[in-house]
Write an enzyme that holds these catalytic residues in place. Structure first.
Site, mmCIF file in Angstrom:
data_model
loop_
_atom_site.group_PDB
_atom_site.id
_atom_site.type_symbol
_atom_site.label_atom_id
_atom_site.label_comp_id
_atom_site.label_asym_id
_atom_site.label_seq_id
_atom_site.Cartn_x
_atom_site.Cartn_y
_atom_site.Cartn_z
ATOM 1 N N HIS A 15 0.861 -1.201 0.000
ATOM 2 C CA HIS A 15 0.000 0.000 0.000
ATOM 3 C C HIS A 15 0.887 1.237 0.000
ATOM 4 O O HIS A 15 1.678 1.422 0.931
ATOM 5 C CB HIS A 15 -0.908 -0.005 1.226
ATOM 6 C CG HIS A 15 -1.835 -1.180 1.265
ATOM 7 N ND1 HIS A 15 -3.107 -1.157 0.729
ATOM 8 C CD2 HIS A 15 -1.673 -2.441 1.750
ATOM 9 C CE1 HIS A 15 -3.688 -2.338 0.888
ATOM 10 N NE2 HIS A 15 -2.840 -3.138 1.510
ATOM 11 N N GLU A 193 -7.275 -13.105 5.942
ATOM 12 C CA GLU A 193 -6.226 -12.552 6.813
ATOM 13 C C GLU A 193 -6.786 -12.530 8.233
ATOM 14 O O GLU A 193 -6.363 -13.286 9.095
ATOM 15 C CB GLU A 193 -5.853 -11.137 6.366
ATOM 16 C CG GLU A 193 -4.806 -10.454 7.257
ATOM 17 C CD GLU A 193 -4.681 -8.951 6.981
ATOM 18 O OE1 GLU A 193 -5.642 -8.352 6.466
ATOM 19 O OE2 GLU A 193 -3.624 -8.384 7.308
ATOM 20 N N ASP A 271 3.074 -5.576 2.243
ATOM 21 C CA ASP A 271 1.809 -4.983 2.684
ATOM 22 C C ASP A 271 1.974 -3.536 3.150
ATOM 23 O O ASP A 271 1.561 -2.613 2.449
ATOM 24 C CB ASP A 271 1.196 -5.864 3.794
ATOM 25 C CG ASP A 271 -0.258 -5.544 4.096
ATOM 26 O OD1 ASP A 271 -0.885 -4.834 3.306
ATOM 27 O OD2 ASP A 271 -0.755 -6.030 5.130
HETATM 28 ZN ZN LIG Z 1 -2.983 -5.063 2.371
#
Ligand SMILES: [Zn+2]
Length: 329
Positions: A15, A193, A271
């Site tokens: 991100h 997740e 991430d």
């Molecule tokens: Zn993510």
């Protein structure tokens, strides 16, 4: 043992907002009048869980306001990724949320794409963009996200998908992603997740995803493992993020190796690298140390990322040749 920083890599789950260097965050938050806790400004913050992460991450996002902020984030991302051996990245960006917040729907995305183009010229890294939408937010904003993705497709947006708190169902967004598929966009949802295997079923079923962000809880459901392996739906696995946010107890306790042994297409990503203090090279080093992977296995992991990417065939071929060359050196 070869130098992992030189292993050519594809980075599929990262991100942009969560790659801001602590020094840049400190500068931008001051310039834009956003109050950021001191430890976050120093890059030393330790999250206490998912809710805490969302709150802190929101402050980081709010620190990006002006066109030059978004542009700078993209250029610095390219510089940092190039240092980690990333040759190709698909970076996630919550374009519509920023656009609505700053009162100009297009400006954040246009600025990011401009910064990525500069990054390509200066650091030789190829980037594409995936526009993510938080499950907590409105269906209306998801449509605006899709509209941006379609309009900026020629400039480098290749996909859309849901991120954020998986406790919020995917079903309300089904039509948005049907339209995305019809528009020729790739679909990648975060699933498996925080929530269980059912969230992965939903993502690859009514959600239309052909790649899964995380997906680490798939092992709870052997039938789903068989289906996802058979359909070659890749998983974007992000060990340090999972540990930092409390989903997995430790790197040695991470399911990455079990996912690979189950025959799944496992790729490695960061991430939220700046927020948890990692890099893509560091992730490769962590799994090498935790699971005893040799260079051939690490090269395989990198090839899996290339193969799972939405890069043109010629780019994939070139990257796989570069990986072969790293192994041959
Ligand atoms: Zn993510």
């Amino acid at each position: 043992m070869r130098n992992l920083a030189n292993l050519p890599k594809a980075h599929l789950h990262v991100h942009l907002e969560s790659t801001l260097r602590p020094a840049t965050l400190a500068e931008l938050s001051s310039a834009n009048g956003v109050d950021i806790p001191e430890d976050l400004r120093r890059g030393e913050y330790r999250f206490t869980g998912f809710a805490d992460f969302f709150q802190r991450n929101g402050l980081v996002r709010d620190s990006l306001c002006r066109a030059e902020d978004f542009h700078r984030a993209a250029v610095e991302f390219c510089e940092d990724e190039a240092a980690s051996g990333t040759r190709y990245a698909e970076v996630s960006f919550t374009a519509a949320a920023h656009g609505e917040r700053v009162g100009d729907l297009d400006m954040p995305l246009a600025s990011v794409l401009d910064g990525l183009a500069e990054g390509r010229r200066r650091f030789g890294i190829e980037c594409r963009v995936i526009l993510d939408h938080s499950r907590r937010r409105s269906v209306g904003r998801a449509w605006r996200t899709l509209d941006l993705a379609v309009r900026y497709g020629p400039a480098g947006v290749v996909g859309v998908g849901l991120a954020g708190d998986e406790a919020f169902p995917l079903a309300p967004f089904t039509e948005v992603f049907q339209a995305a598929a019809e528009a020729g966009l790739h679909i990648v949802h975060h699933a498996g997740e925080a929530e269980g295997a059912d969230s992965i079923r939903e993502a690859i079923g009514i959600g239309g995803a052909r790649r899964i962000g995380h997906g680490i809880r798939i092992l709870d459901d052997p039938d789903l493992v068989a289906e996802v392996a058979e359909r070659r739906i890749p998983l974007e696995v992000c060990p340090s993020s999972n540990v930092a946010l409390g989903f997995v107890p430790s790197i040695p306790g991470h399911p990455l190796d079990r996912l690979r042994r189950a025959g799944l297409a496992v790729t490695l990503s960061t991430d939220v690298p700046a927020l948890v203090g990692t890099t893509l090279t560091a992730e490769y080093a962590l799994v090498r140390d935790a699971f005893g992977y040799d260079d051939e296995t690490l090269a395989d992991l990198s090839r899996a990322g290339v193969d799972a990417s939405f890069a043109p065939a010629a780019v994939k071929r070139r990257l796989n040749e570069e990986i072969d060359a790293w192994l041959a050196a």
